[in-house]
Write a protein that holds these residues in place. Sequence first.
Motif, PDB file in Angstrom:
ATOM      1  N   VAL A 184       0.838  -1.195   0.000  1.00  0.00           N
ATOM      2  CA  VAL A 184       0.000   0.000   0.000  1.00  0.00           C
ATOM      3  C   VAL A 184       0.873   1.244   0.000  1.00  0.00           C
ATOM      4  CG1 VAL A 184      -1.797   1.263   1.237  1.00  0.00           C
ATOM      5  CG2 VAL A 184      -1.817  -1.237   1.239  1.00  0.00           C
ATOM      6  N   GLY A 185       0.524   2.181  -0.852  1.00  0.00           N
ATOM      7  CA  GLY A 185       1.238   3.448  -0.956  1.00  0.00           C
ATOM      8  C   GLY A 185       2.220   3.421  -2.111  1.00  0.00           C
ATOM      9  N   LEU A 186       2.348   4.543  -2.775  1.00  0.00           N
ATOM     10  CA  LEU A 186       3.211   4.632  -3.952  1.00  0.00           C
ATOM     11  C   LEU A 186       4.655   4.206  -3.674  1.00  0.00           C
ATOM     12  CD1 LEU A 186       3.444   5.316  -6.932  1.00  0.00           C
ATOM     13  CD2 LEU A 186       3.788   7.707  -6.289  1.00  0.00           C
ATOM     14  N   PRO A 187       5.284   4.647  -2.569  1.00  0.00           N
ATOM     15  CA  PRO A 187       6.655   4.197  -2.325  1.00  0.00           C
ATOM     16  C   PRO A 187       6.765   2.669  -2.220  1.00  0.00           C
ATOM     17  CG  PRO A 187       6.159   6.086  -0.946  1.00  0.00           C
ATOM     18  CD  PRO A 187       4.866   5.649  -1.580  1.00  0.00           C
ATOM     19  N   ALA A 188       5.783   2.030  -1.586  1.00  0.00           N
ATOM     20  CA  ALA A 188       5.813   0.568  -1.451  1.00  0.00           C
ATOM     21  C   ALA A 188       5.593  -0.110  -2.796  1.00  0.00           C
ATOM     22  CB  ALA A 188       4.763   0.118  -0.443  1.00  0.00           C
ATOM     23  N   VAL A 189       4.704   0.434  -3.614  1.00  0.00           N
ATOM     24  CA  VAL A 189       4.467  -0.132  -4.948  1.00  0.00           C
ATOM     25  C   VAL A 189       5.742  -0.037  -5.776  1.00  0.00           C
ATOM     26  CG1 VAL A 189       3.198   0.171  -7.116  1.00  0.00           C
ATOM     27  CG2 VAL A 189       1.984   0.304  -4.933  1.00  0.00           C
ATOM     28  N   LEU A 190       6.396   1.105  -5.751  1.00  0.00           N
ATOM     29  CA  LEU A 190       7.628   1.282  -6.522  1.00  0.00           C
ATOM     30  C   LEU A 190       8.736   0.381  -6.014  1.00  0.00           C
ATOM     31  CD1 LEU A 190       7.629   5.158  -7.020  1.00  0.00           C
ATOM     32  CD2 LEU A 190       6.790   3.377  -8.577  1.00  0.00           C
ATOM     33  N   ALA A 191       8.861   0.245  -4.687  1.00  0.00           N
ATOM     34  CA  ALA A 191       9.882  -0.635  -4.112  1.00  0.00           C
ATOM     35  C   ALA A 191       9.603  -2.091  -4.489  1.00  0.00           C
ATOM     36  CB  ALA A 191       9.924  -0.474  -2.598  1.00  0.00           C
ATOM     37  N   GLY A 192       8.344  -2.478  -4.462  1.00  0.00           N
ATOM     38  CA  GLY A 192       7.985  -3.838  -4.850  1.00  0.00           C
ATOM     39  C   GLY A 192       8.281  -4.110  -6.311  1.00  0.00           C
ATOM     40  N   THR A 193       8.061  -3.130  -7.147  1.00  0.00           N
ATOM     41  CA  THR A 193       8.356  -3.266  -8.569  1.00  0.00           C
ATOM     42  C   THR A 193       9.852  -3.445  -8.774  1.00  0.00           C
ATOM     43  OG1 THR A 193       6.437  -1.956  -9.181  1.00  0.00           O
ATOM     44  CG2 THR A 193       8.183  -2.137 -10.814  1.00  0.00           C
ATOM     45  N   ALA A 194      10.643  -2.632  -8.097  1.00  0.00           N
ATOM     46  CA  ALA A 194      12.098  -2.735  -8.216  1.00  0.00           C
ATOM     47  C   ALA A 194      12.581  -4.096  -7.716  1.00  0.00           C
ATOM     48  CB  ALA A 194      12.768  -1.602  -7.446  1.00  0.00           C
ATOM     49  N   ALA A 195      12.028  -4.565  -6.600  1.00  0.00           N
ATOM     50  CA  ALA A 195      12.424  -5.865  -6.052  1.00  0.00           C
ATOM     51  C   ALA A 195      12.011  -6.990  -7.001  1.00  0.00           C
ATOM     52  CB  ALA A 195      11.794  -6.060  -4.681  1.00  0.00           C
ATOM     53  N   GLY A 196      10.834  -6.883  -7.589  1.00  0.00           N
ATOM     54  CA  GLY A 196      10.380  -7.899  -8.531  1.00  0.00           C
ATOM     55  C   GLY A 196      11.266  -7.982  -9.760  1.00  0.00           C
ATOM     56  N   ARG A 197      11.703  -6.849 -10.238  1.00  0.00           N
ATOM     57  CA  ARG A 197      12.606  -6.834 -11.379  1.00  0.00           C
ATOM     58  C   ARG A 197      13.931  -7.483 -11.024  1.00  0.00           C
ATOM     59  NH1 ARG A 197      11.770  -0.635 -13.036  1.00  0.00           N
ATOM     60  NH2 ARG A 197       9.882  -0.840 -14.290  1.00  0.00           N
ATOM     61  N   PHE A 198      14.437  -7.186  -9.823  1.00  0.00           N
ATOM     62  CA  PHE A 198      15.704  -7.761  -9.380  1.00  0.00           C
ATOM     63  C   PHE A 198      15.582  -9.276  -9.285  1.00  0.00           C
ATOM     64  CE2 PHE A 198      18.540  -9.172  -5.938  1.00  0.00           C
ATOM     65  CZ  PHE A 198      19.753  -8.820  -6.510  1.00  0.00           C
ATOM     66  N   ALA A 199      14.512  -9.759  -8.669  1.00  0.00           N
ATOM     67  CA  ALA A 199      14.308 -11.199  -8.521  1.00  0.00           C
ATOM     68  C   ALA A 199      14.180 -11.869  -9.888  1.00  0.00           C
ATOM     69  CB  ALA A 199      13.070 -11.467  -7.684  1.00  0.00           C
ATOM     70  N   ARG A 200      13.495 -11.218 -10.788  1.00  0.00           N
ATOM     71  CA  ARG A 200      13.331 -11.797 -12.121  1.00  0.00           C
ATOM     72  C   ARG A 200      14.662 -11.934 -12.834  1.00  0.00           C
ATOM     73  NH1 ARG A 200       8.374 -11.081 -15.773  1.00  0.00           N
ATOM     74  NH2 ARG A 200       9.084 -12.074 -17.654  1.00  0.00           N
ATOM     75  N   ARG A 201      15.554 -10.944 -12.664  1.00  0.00           N
ATOM     76  CA  ARG A 201      16.887 -11.032 -13.278  1.00  0.00           C
ATOM     77  C   ARG A 201      17.657 -12.200 -12.692  1.00  0.00           C
ATOM     78  NH1 ARG A 201      16.831  -5.345 -12.881  1.00  0.00           N
ATOM     79  NH2 ARG A 201      18.088  -5.463 -11.022  1.00  0.00           N
TER      80      ARG A 201
END
Length: 65
Positions: A45-62
């Motif tokens: 919840v919240g834009l900072p958390a959404v952005l952090a989750g997106t960044a973490a998801g990209r890292f995990a995918r790599r």
Amino acid sequence: MDRKHVEEWLATYERLWRTPGTDALVTLFTEDASYQQGPYWTPVVGLPAVLAGTAAGRFARRLLT
């Protein structure tokens, strides 16, 4: 909101997901956005958390590729 709007939003989201960084994603989410990756996941919840989750998801995918 109609089907065309949803399709455009999803296309933009996919394009921005593949774009390095998270700066452009702020155009798609509000400050109080929530994002849930699956039906049983706890939403972030919240834009900072959404952005952090997106960044973490990209890292995990790599790591997996």
